[in-house]
Design an enzyme around this catalytic site. Structure first.
Site, PDB file in Angstrom:
ATOM      1  N   ASP A 136       0.804  -1.220   0.000  1.00 25.56           N
ATOM      2  CA  ASP A 136       0.000   0.000   0.000  1.00 25.56           C
ATOM      3  C   ASP A 136       0.840   1.276   0.000  1.00 25.56           C
ATOM      4  O   ASP A 136       2.067   1.231   0.195  1.00 25.56           O
ATOM      5  CB  ASP A 136      -0.963   0.002   1.208  1.00 25.56           C
ATOM      6  CG  ASP A 136      -0.351  -0.629   2.460  1.00 25.56           C
ATOM      7  OD1 ASP A 136       0.891  -0.586   2.603  1.00 25.56           O
ATOM      8  OD2 ASP A 136      -1.102  -1.170   3.286  1.00 25.56           O
ATOM      9  N   ASN A 168      -7.560  -3.547  14.303  1.00 21.71           N
ATOM     10  CA  ASN A 168      -8.937  -3.862  13.896  1.00 21.71           C
ATOM     11  C   ASN A 168      -8.992  -5.036  12.912  1.00 21.71           C
ATOM     12  O   ASN A 168     -10.022  -5.292  12.305  1.00 21.71           O
ATOM     13  CB  ASN A 168      -9.599  -2.627  13.280  1.00 21.71           C
ATOM     14  CG  ASN A 168      -8.904  -2.162  12.001  1.00 21.71           C
ATOM     15  OD1 ASN A 168      -7.955  -2.786  11.533  1.00 21.71           O
ATOM     16  ND2 ASN A 168      -9.375  -1.067  11.429  1.00 21.71           N
ATOM     17  N   HIS A 195      -7.225  -5.356  10.092  1.00 24.14           N
ATOM     18  CA  HIS A 195      -6.952  -5.103   8.667  1.00 24.14           C
ATOM     19  C   HIS A 195      -5.642  -5.773   8.249  1.00 24.14           C
ATOM     20  O   HIS A 195      -4.727  -5.939   9.057  1.00 24.14           O
ATOM     21  CB  HIS A 195      -6.966  -3.603   8.321  1.00 24.14           C
ATOM     22  CG  HIS A 195      -5.810  -2.793   8.799  1.00 24.14           C
ATOM     23  ND1 HIS A 195      -5.934  -1.489   9.218  1.00 24.14           N
ATOM     24  CD2 HIS A 195      -4.475  -3.065   8.915  1.00 24.14           C
ATOM     25  CE1 HIS A 195      -4.759  -1.004   9.553  1.00 24.14           C
ATOM     26  NE2 HIS A 195      -3.851  -1.938   9.388  1.00 24.14           N
ATOM     27  N   GLU A 233      -9.765  -2.501   5.398  1.00 26.10           N
ATOM     28  CA  GLU A 233     -10.394  -2.248   6.686  1.00 26.10           C
ATOM     29  C   GLU A 233     -11.637  -3.130   6.870  1.00 26.10           C
ATOM     30  O   GLU A 233     -12.145  -3.704   5.888  1.00 26.10           O
ATOM     31  CB  GLU A 233     -10.788  -0.760   6.759  1.00 26.10           C
ATOM     32  CG  GLU A 233      -9.605   0.209   6.625  1.00 26.10           C
ATOM     33  CD  GLU A 233      -8.764   0.328   7.898  1.00 26.10           C
ATOM     34  OE1 GLU A 233      -8.661  -0.653   8.660  1.00 26.10           O
ATOM     35  OE2 GLU A 233      -8.189   1.409   8.122  1.00 26.10           O
TER      36      GLU A 233
HETATM   37  C1  F6R Z   1       1.492  -1.802   6.099  1.00 20.11           C
HETATM   38  C2  F6R Z   1       0.132  -2.349   6.174  1.00 20.11           C
HETATM   39  C3  F6R Z   1      -0.616  -2.434   7.453  1.00 20.11           C
HETATM   40  C4  F6R Z   1       0.254  -2.686   8.683  1.00 20.11           C
HETATM   41  C5  F6R Z   1      -0.599  -2.672   9.947  1.00 20.11           C
HETATM   42  C6  F6R Z   1       0.237  -2.850  11.198  1.00 20.11           C
HETATM   43  O1  F6R Z   1       1.995  -1.835   4.790  1.00 20.11           O
HETATM   44  O2  F6R Z   1      -0.393  -2.697   5.164  1.00 20.11           O
HETATM   45  O3  F6R Z   1      -1.579  -3.465   7.351  1.00 20.11           O
HETATM   46  O4  F6R Z   1       0.912  -3.905   8.551  1.00 20.11           O
HETATM   47  O5  F6R Z   1      -1.309  -1.472  10.030  1.00 20.11           O
HETATM   48  O6  F6R Z   1       1.062  -1.739  11.364  1.00 20.11           O
HETATM   49  P1  F6R Z   1       2.255  -1.762  12.424  1.00 20.11           P
HETATM   50  O7  F6R Z   1       3.214  -2.781  11.955  1.00 20.11           O
HETATM   51  O8  F6R Z   1       2.844  -0.382  12.360  1.00 20.11           O
HETATM   52  O9  F6R Z   1       1.642  -2.102  13.737  1.00 20.11           O
END
Ligand code: F6R
Length: 242
Positions: A65, A136, A138, A143
């Site tokens: 992303d 959550n 994702h 989401e």
């Molecule tokens: C990042 C992504 C997100 C993160 C998730 C956890 O490219 O796609 O799904 O992996 O938000 O973020 P952290 O690792 O910062 O807790």
């Protein structure tokens, strides 16, 4: 789904790197994530490459992303993050590293960029996809409520994700981009092997749903229960209470 629990994030990341290595060859394609979670795994890749044990020269990568309209020179853009935390320190050819292009003036342009990235993903097979997970549930920026059939699209980040990510933007909710382009769940599921990492107590609820929950679009991570080759590599703090 194989669930591997370790005492520490460092040990878990080392194991994740071993699994990654077992599942790639010198010209494999990797799916990569940003955020705090993969940082130690990326350190393992850097160290191993610097020690001459592995080369990423012929490896291709696709990231999950990118924030919409955050300049790639911004330290919190995922383009910047990937260079800073991985690509600048290994022998990868940057022409073989791809992230969603997410700078556009209109929604029409953004949608075209999504189609372009989706086509690229359809023309490549990801051998190993690295994932983190949101509190959550994702994966990527898919989401809660995202269709299990989703492909690359523009997504609105939920309030909880904006809050979680505000730590990267001086704890200022207003500074966090509200939209991103993300691989869809269908793109993620197309990977041959998936390694999902999660560390810390705040990930426990999401990991509980991932491993034990009903398969539902309310917890996007649960789609991974339908994938034949998923490793969930976590620390003790993220382990659901039995
Ligand atoms: C990042 C992504 C997100 C993160 C998730 C956890 O490219 O796609 O799904 O992996 O938000 O973020 P952290 O690792 O910062 O807790």
């Amino acid at each position: 789904m194989k669930v591997l629990v370790f005492d520490s994030e460092i040990e878990a990341s080392k194991k994740a790197y071993d699994i990654l290595k077992e599942n790639i060859t010198e010209n494999s394609t990797l799916g990569l994530a940003t955020g705090s979670t993969p940082l130690n795994l990326y350190k393992c890749m850097i160290e191993d490459c610097k020690n001459g044990n592995i080369s990423f020269k012929n490896i291709k990568t696709f990231n999950l992303d990118e924030y919409v309209n955050l300049e790639y020179t911004h330290p919190q853009s995922y383009h910047y993050f990937m260079n800073d935390n991985l690509f600048d320190h290994i022998d990868i050819d940057k022409n073989n590293t791809f992230l969603p292009d997410a700078i556009a003036e209109t929604d029409e342009e953004l949608n075209n960029l999504c189609s372009k990235y989706n086509d690229m993903l359809n023309n490549n097979t990801i051998d190993v996809q690295i994932l983190g997970i949101g509190t959550n549930g994702h994966i990527g920026f898919n989401e809660p409520g995202t269709s299990f059939d989703s492909t690359v699209s523009v997504v609105d980040l939920t309030e909880s994700t904006i809050k979680d990510n505000s730590r990267f933007f001086e704890n200022n909710l207003d500074k966090v981009p509200k939209r991103a382009i993300s691989m869809g769940l269908k793109n993620i599921m197309a990977a041959k092997t998936i390694i999902l990492l999660a560390f810390g107590e705040h990930k426990k609820e999401a990991i509980d749903h991932l491993i034990n929950g009903n398969i539902t679009e309310d917890w996007p991570c649960t789609i991974l229960q339908n994938h034949p080759n998923v490793y969930v590599v976590i620390d003790k703090a993220a382990e659901p209470t039995k």
